[in-house]
Design an enzyme around this catalytic site. Sequence first.
Site, PDB file in Angstrom:
ATOM      1  N   CYS A 124       0.809  -1.208   0.000  1.00 53.12           N
ATOM      2  CA  CYS A 124       0.000   0.000   0.000  1.00 53.12           C
ATOM      3  C   CYS A 124       0.848   1.266   0.000  1.00 53.12           C
ATOM      4  O   CYS A 124       0.406   2.319  -0.448  1.00 53.12           O
ATOM      5  CB  CYS A 124      -0.964   0.009   1.187  1.00 53.12           C
ATOM      6  N   ASP A 177       6.788  -0.298  11.171  1.00 50.16           N
ATOM      7  CA  ASP A 177       5.773  -1.237  10.689  1.00 50.16           C
ATOM      8  C   ASP A 177       6.489  -2.423  10.072  1.00 50.16           C
ATOM      9  O   ASP A 177       7.089  -2.314   9.001  1.00 50.16           O
ATOM     10  CB  ASP A 177       4.887  -0.541   9.653  1.00 50.16           C
ATOM     11  N   PHE A 178       6.441  -3.577  10.749  1.00 48.86           N
ATOM     12  CA  PHE A 178       7.203  -4.739  10.304  1.00 48.86           C
ATOM     13  C   PHE A 178       6.408  -5.682   9.397  1.00 48.86           C
ATOM     14  O   PHE A 178       6.880  -6.762   9.068  1.00 48.86           O
ATOM     15  CB  PHE A 178       7.745  -5.509  11.513  1.00 48.86           C
ATOM     16  N   GLY A 230     -12.632  -8.182   2.756  1.00 46.23           N
ATOM     17  CA  GLY A 230     -11.279  -8.574   2.356  1.00 46.23           C
ATOM     18  C   GLY A 230     -10.508  -9.142   3.528  1.00 46.23           C
ATOM     19  O   GLY A 230     -10.314  -8.457   4.526  1.00 46.23           O
ATOM     20  N   GLY A 252      -7.262 -10.618   3.366  1.00 47.27           N
ATOM     21  CA  GLY A 252      -5.856 -10.862   3.068  1.00 47.27           C
ATOM     22  C   GLY A 252      -5.024 -10.564   4.303  1.00 47.27           C
ATOM     23  O   GLY A 252      -5.547 -10.506   5.423  1.00 47.27           O
ATOM     24  N   GLU A 253      -3.732 -10.334   4.112  1.00 50.62           N
ATOM     25  CA  GLU A 253      -2.837 -10.119   5.254  1.00 50.62           C
ATOM     26  C   GLU A 253      -3.259  -8.911   6.087  1.00 50.62           C
ATOM     27  O   GLU A 253      -3.358  -8.990   7.317  1.00 50.62           O
ATOM     28  CB  GLU A 253      -1.401  -9.922   4.749  1.00 50.62           C
ATOM     29  N   GLY A 300      -6.211  -7.409   6.071  1.00 46.99           N
ATOM     30  CA  GLY A 300      -7.543  -7.667   6.611  1.00 46.99           C
ATOM     31  C   GLY A 300      -7.481  -8.510   7.870  1.00 46.99           C
ATOM     32  O   GLY A 300      -8.146  -8.213   8.871  1.00 46.99           O
TER      33      GLY A 300
END
Length: 425
Positions: free
Chosen positions: A59, A119-120, A195, A197-198, A200
């Site tokens: 993103c 943010d990892f 959604g 996904g990761e 979400g």
Amino acid sequence: MKQNLDIHKTSNFSVLSISYEKADAETRGKFAFFDENVKEFVRRISEKQLGDAFVVSTCNRTEIYTTTLNYIFIVEEYCKLIGVHLLDFMRFATVLNREDALNHLFRVAGGLESQIIGDFEIIGQIKNAYNRFKREKKNSNPYLERAINSAIQISKRIKNETGISNGAASVSYAAVHYILNHQQNVSEKNILLLGVGEIGQNTVDNLIKHIYQPKIKIANRSSEKAEKIAEKYHIPSIPYERLNDELPQTDILIVATGAKTPIINKEHFPNNGKKTLIIDLSIPNNVDKTVLENPNITLIDVDQLSVQIQETMEQRRKEIPKAEQIIKLMMKDFFEWEKTRKMAPKIHHFKAVLKNMERNEMHNIHKKHRYVNIDDMELSEKIIQKITNRFAKYIIDHPWKAEEVSKMMHEILVEQPNKEFNEKH
């Protein structure tokens, strides 16, 4: 200075990065790269023998990493595939080469270049992106392999040895943080997550951690995946086909899908007087901004979320020097590995010459005395290894002399004895 120049010229490594620093969310969306593009991209660069490259698209950034000298050809194929002009891509791209590119990869992996510092989530995305390309390529690139493994180690060390991730502030948490600060009686709000996904899944995890008994429902195009997540968190899922029926009773809609174009628009929200908060975590945006024609809709996207946690960011910035020191040490280790790798053929050749001399001498001893003492063999092996280690250390520490020294040792140990042998016979 000469030593550093030689070290850094040893490998071609470049990164072309389009990130939040130069491009807003809408612009970044134009250059987004999707999983279904990987196979075709690898096919194109393989057919044209352009070398190795992989793409990380999140993103906040789209980045092309490559060990190809003429990286512009890689970018050209990338642009053709996703349907953008090369000049448009280069207008927003930051280009880094060799040690600067490696340092950038390590900083990204360590959360230092994230829009939300620390943010990892990015390291998992880098690892997955590289593995997808490796599977399609059906081989691995030693330089990239080492670089990715080093990036993973850096991420772990920074996370464990600094406070740069204290006060969780990932994009998914930022969404929950916003809800907690702008919504009253959150436990009574109907929340729909679209959604899984990761991002979400991380959002669901944060909702459950920070809201007391939240009323969450999830929906996903793949109902099987939604059902697995629903079972994991003990929350209901709804069929994607029932989305239009569910929206009228939704107070908070969180969109974390990965579509190429918006899937939520103003038709989904007729002006019936109901106030609804929509949080769009997708890049490109999956919520059309036309929803704002309804005065009861509040729309928040990724860029807006990032400004909600400035206090946490200030604390994290104080930890940056510690993280940079870890990266500096890992960079040094990487260059040592790279120098050793480049010198390996010369080192192996040097040792092989010594081993050949050993075999000849042992053969002569056996021929003359009819025995070879095992202790003598062990001693000679130790001596060979010790001499080889000294030779290796010297050419690694003096790479600009490696060719000259290797040639000289070959002349002394191989050519000169052969010359003397030929003269005697």
